[in-house]
Design a protein around this motif. Structure first.
Motif, PDB file in Angstrom:
ATOM      1  N   GLU A 215       0.810  -1.215   0.000  1.00 53.93           N
ATOM      2  CA  GLU A 215       0.000   0.000   0.000  1.00 53.93           C
ATOM      3  C   GLU A 215       0.844   1.267   0.000  1.00 53.93           C
ATOM      4  OE1 GLU A 215      -2.350  -0.258   3.495  1.00 53.93           O
ATOM      5  OE2 GLU A 215      -3.575  -1.935   2.788  1.00 53.93           O
ATOM      6  N   LYS A 216       1.949   1.243   0.752  1.00 59.14           N
ATOM      7  CA  LYS A 216       2.762   2.441   0.907  1.00 59.14           C
ATOM      8  C   LYS A 216       4.246   2.080   0.848  1.00 59.14           C
ATOM      9  CE  LYS A 216      -0.502   4.997   3.868  1.00 59.14           C
ATOM     10  NZ  LYS A 216      -0.688   5.660   5.185  1.00 59.14           N
ATOM     11  N   GLU A 217       5.042   3.076   0.469  1.00 54.20           N
ATOM     12  CA  GLU A 217       6.494   2.937   0.477  1.00 54.20           C
ATOM     13  C   GLU A 217       7.108   4.067   1.292  1.00 54.20           C
ATOM     14  OE1 GLU A 217       8.021   2.809  -3.485  1.00 54.20           O
ATOM     15  OE2 GLU A 217       7.313   0.755  -3.851  1.00 54.20           O
ATOM     16  N   PHE A 218       8.127   3.723   2.096  1.00 51.90           N
ATOM     17  CA  PHE A 218       8.832   4.688   2.918  1.00 51.90           C
ATOM     18  C   PHE A 218      10.330   4.563   2.660  1.00 51.90           C
ATOM     19  CE2 PHE A 218       5.182   2.977   5.315  1.00 51.90           C
ATOM     20  CZ  PHE A 218       4.415   4.128   5.442  1.00 51.90           C
ATOM     21  N   TYR A 219      11.069   5.471   3.259  1.00 55.55           N
ATOM     22  CA  TYR A 219      12.537   5.444   3.204  1.00 55.55           C
ATOM     23  C   TYR A 219      13.071   5.410   4.633  1.00 55.55           C
ATOM     24  CZ  TYR A 219      17.357   7.033   2.627  1.00 55.55           C
ATOM     25  OH  TYR A 219      18.722   7.129   2.679  1.00 55.55           O
ATOM     26  N   ALA A 220      14.098   4.589   4.863  1.00 52.18           N
ATOM     27  CA  ALA A 220      14.729   4.542   6.186  1.00 52.18           C
ATOM     28  C   ALA A 220      16.207   4.216   6.037  1.00 52.18           C
ATOM     29  CB  ALA A 220      14.053   3.507   7.082  1.00 52.18           C
TER      30      ALA A 220
ATOM     31  N   ASP B 146      15.399   9.538  -4.291  1.00 53.84           N
ATOM     32  CA  ASP B 146      16.731   9.997  -3.936  1.00 53.84           C
ATOM     33  C   ASP B 146      16.550  10.897  -2.727  1.00 53.84           C
ATOM     34  OD1 ASP B 146      19.162  11.196  -3.619  1.00 53.84           O
ATOM     35  OD2 ASP B 146      19.406  11.792  -5.711  1.00 53.84           O
ATOM     36  N   VAL B 147      16.976  10.428  -1.578  1.00 54.74           N
ATOM     37  CA  VAL B 147      16.672  11.140  -0.337  1.00 54.74           C
ATOM     38  C   VAL B 147      17.269  12.548  -0.320  1.00 54.74           C
ATOM     39  CG1 VAL B 147      18.668  10.328   0.987  1.00 54.74           C
ATOM     40  CG2 VAL B 147      16.508  10.839   2.165  1.00 54.74           C
ATOM     41  N   GLU B 148      18.359  12.746  -1.053  1.00 52.36           N
ATOM     42  CA  GLU B 148      18.964  14.075  -1.094  1.00 52.36           C
ATOM     43  C   GLU B 148      18.068  15.076  -1.816  1.00 52.36           C
ATOM     44  OE1 GLU B 148      22.824  13.740  -2.753  1.00 52.36           O
ATOM     45  OE2 GLU B 148      23.664  12.631  -1.057  1.00 52.36           O
ATOM     46  N   GLN B 149      17.170  14.575  -2.673  1.00 53.00           N
ATOM     47  CA  GLN B 149      16.264  15.453  -3.412  1.00 53.00           C
ATOM     48  C   GLN B 149      14.894  15.559  -2.748  1.00 53.00           C
ATOM     49  OE1 GLN B 149      17.595  17.059  -5.979  1.00 53.00           O
ATOM     50  NE2 GLN B 149      19.499  15.916  -5.678  1.00 53.00           N
ATOM     51  N   ALA B 150      14.637  14.715  -1.760  1.00 54.48           N
ATOM     52  CA  ALA B 150      13.317  14.690  -1.125  1.00 54.48           C
ATOM     53  C   ALA B 150      13.124  15.900  -0.208  1.00 54.48           C
ATOM     54  CB  ALA B 150      13.140  13.394  -0.335  1.00 54.48           C
ATOM     55  N   LYS B 151      11.908  16.417  -0.182  1.00 52.92           N
ATOM     56  CA  LYS B 151      11.584  17.554   0.679  1.00 52.92           C
ATOM     57  C   LYS B 151      11.075  17.094   2.047  1.00 52.92           C
ATOM     58  CE  LYS B 151      10.397  20.485  -3.276  1.00 52.92           C
ATOM     59  NZ  LYS B 151       9.344  21.272  -3.959  1.00 52.92           N
ATOM     60  N   ASP B 152      10.402  15.935   2.061  1.00 54.13           N
ATOM     61  CA  ASP B 152       9.790  15.430   3.291  1.00 54.13           C
ATOM     62  C   ASP B 152      10.733  14.428   3.951  1.00 54.13           C
ATOM     63  OD1 ASP B 152       8.181  14.620   5.313  1.00 54.13           O
ATOM     64  OD2 ASP B 152       6.657  13.671   4.063  1.00 54.13           O
ATOM     65  N   VAL B 153      11.656  14.916   4.767  1.00 53.21           N
ATOM     66  CA  VAL B 153      12.666  14.063   5.395  1.00 53.21           C
ATOM     67  C   VAL B 153      12.791  14.416   6.873  1.00 53.21           C
ATOM     68  CG1 VAL B 153      15.115  13.447   5.463  1.00 53.21           C
ATOM     69  CG2 VAL B 153      13.986  13.784   3.265  1.00 53.21           C
ATOM     70  N   LYS B 154      12.893  13.380   7.711  1.00 55.03           N
ATOM     71  CA  LYS B 154      13.109  13.581   9.148  1.00 55.03           C
ATOM     72  C   LYS B 154      14.452  12.982   9.530  1.00 55.03           C
ATOM     73  CE  LYS B 154      11.032  12.842  13.708  1.00 55.03           C
ATOM     74  NZ  LYS B 154      10.960  14.290  14.011  1.00 55.03           N
ATOM     75  N   LYS B 155      15.253  13.746  10.280  1.00 49.89           N
ATOM     76  CA  LYS B 155      16.562  13.286  10.714  1.00 49.89           C
ATOM     77  C   LYS B 155      16.610  13.260  12.238  1.00 49.89           C
ATOM     78  CE  LYS B 155      18.815  15.203   6.606  1.00 49.89           C
ATOM     79  NZ  LYS B 155      19.865  16.137   6.089  1.00 49.89           N
ATOM     80  N   MET B 156      17.093  12.138  12.781  1.00 53.13           N
ATOM     81  CA  MET B 156      17.149  11.961  14.230  1.00 53.13           C
ATOM     82  C   MET B 156      18.544  11.480  14.629  1.00 53.13           C
ATOM     83  SD  MET B 156      13.506   9.915  14.551  1.00 53.13           S
ATOM     84  CE  MET B 156      13.827   9.426  16.243  1.00 53.13           C
ATOM     85  N   ILE B 157      19.266  12.278  15.403  1.00 53.57           N
ATOM     86  CA  ILE B 157      20.567  11.876  15.924  1.00 53.57           C
ATOM     87  C   ILE B 157      20.348  10.903  17.081  1.00 53.57           C
ATOM     88  CG2 ILE B 157      22.744  12.646  16.910  1.00 53.57           C
ATOM     89  CD1 ILE B 157      22.222  13.681  14.094  1.00 53.57           C
ATOM     90  N   ILE B 158      20.995   9.736  16.999  1.00 51.42           N
ATOM     91  CA  ILE B 158      20.879   8.735  18.067  1.00 51.42           C
ATOM     92  C   ILE B 158      22.289   8.417  18.554  1.00 51.42           C
ATOM     93  CG2 ILE B 158      20.058   6.441  18.703  1.00 51.42           C
ATOM     94  CD1 ILE B 158      18.013   6.629  16.475  1.00 51.42           C
ATOM     95  N   PRO B 159      22.748   9.066  19.621  1.00 48.09           N
ATOM     96  CA  PRO B 159      24.131   8.932  20.086  1.00 48.09           C
ATOM     97  C   PRO B 159      24.513   7.489  20.431  1.00 48.09           C
ATOM     98  CG  PRO B 159      23.062  10.801  21.144  1.00 48.09           C
ATOM     99  CD  PRO B 159      21.982  10.031  20.446  1.00 48.09           C
TER     100      PRO B 159
END
Length: 337
Positions: A82-87, A109-122
């Motif tokens: 039904e849906k596709e995501f990027y991780a 291409d994630v570098e061209q995507a506008k809808d992106v979430k970034k989470m730093i996980i130490p």
């Protein structure tokens, strides 16, 4: 070192990331029902080039792709979704900590995507339940715990530069599957993973590789010769895409891996190889180039001089590779082509 899709998925399965049922084959096979035949190459954009095909005739699809020079295939069940995501997990350059990158858009291409979430996980704390909750809330899907934990574990345990699922699919029956894999291991840390390399049948490539902004790949043996090759490309109006010194005594497998590394850069349109063979045997270099050409479909211009050079040139010419005695003519032809 870039891993093939099937190699990346074998690591996915180790950490509990679900993938479609499939088999790896070099020959046509019989398959019941609809399947996806995926050419196993280290280059990107396989779908756009017609090298990934959905079919109900796996046997003949593999025959057709073999005519294009593809030698290995991953055949997987077709998965309606039904849906596709990027991780992905990669290194954040600013904090030097692992970073989880997500997008509601898959197959992009994630570098061209506008809808992106970034989470730093130490590294000092690792993935926590609230990271998973935040990721699930962003993507609007439940059940990401094993996916995120698995990506993070692979990134840390195998000293990866990138561990990516693109796309990550939500199937019609509610499952979450990694439909593709992209795993890049840090070359300078491969010595810590000899067991994995042995298992995969891969060899640690000891070289000096620096990526640049041009479109002409450069491979030489010896830093001076490689730098001189880059200078000649610039003087002839071209732009080097990299510096790669394979060193002395490079064997067939080493040369193959080096050509694959340079050729897998999407910016590279052609490759210049300048070898002065002392302890490096030109016939070994030639065989490595031919092995790599089965996967890298880009023009290669070669100058060979030294031990077993006539045999090396013969091997290359018999396989349609541009081989030269004059380095200036080689580079001139490469720049103008």
């Amino acid at each position: 070192m870039k891993l093939y899709e099937y190699e990346g998925k074998s690591l996915f399965k180790r950490v509990g990331i679900p993938v479609p049922n499939g088999v790896v084959t070099s020959e046509p096979i019989r398959w019941q029902g609809k399947a996806v035949v995926k050419s196993q190459l280290l280059e990107g954009a396989r779908g756009k080039r017609g090298l990934v095909r959905v079919t109900e005739d796996v046997y003949n699809t593999i025959l057709e792709l073999k005519k294009l020079g593809v030698e290995k295939f991953l055949v997987e069940e077709f998965v309606p979704h039904e849906k596709e995501f990027y991780a992905s997990v990669l290194l954040d350059r600013e904090t030097a900590e692992p970073m989880l990158v997500l997008s509601r858009e898959g197959g992009i291409d994630v570098e061209q995507a506008k809808d992106v979430k970034k989470m730093i996980i130490p590294l000092e704390r690792g993935v926590r339940s609230y990271d998973i909750v935040e990721a699930e809330k962003y993507l609007g899907v439940k059940g990401l715990g094993q996916i995120i934990q698995g990506l993070y574990k692979l990134f840390v345990d195998y000293d990866a530069e990138l561990v990516e699922i693109n796309p990550l699919a939500l199937t019609n029956d509610g499952r979450i599957l990694a439909l593709d894999s992209k795993v890049i291991l840090e070359d300078n840390a491969l010595y810590r993973h000899e067991d994995l390399l042995k298992e995969l049948g891969r060899q640690e490539v000891r070289d000096s590789y620096v990526e640049l902004e041009g479109d002409i790949g450069i491979i030489g043996n010896g830093a001076g010769l490689t730098m001189a090759s880059m200078d000649l490309v610039k003087l002839n109006g071209g732009n080097p895409a990299n510096f790669l010194d394979v060193g002395g005594g490079a064997n067939r497998e080493h040369v193959k891996e080096s050509v694959l590394k340079v050729g897998s850069n999407p910016r590279v349109k052609k490759i210049v190889i300048n070898i002065y063979g002392g302890i490096t045997r030109c016939d070994e270099v030639a065989l490595g180039i031919i092995d790599a050409l089965k996967e890298v479909k880009k023009p290669i211009f070669v100058r060979l001089l030294g031990t077993n050079e006539e045999l090396g040139k013969k091997i290359l010419r018999e396989n349609g590779v541009n081989v030269y005695d004059d380095v200036l003519k080689m580079i001139g032809d490469a720049v103008r082509s």
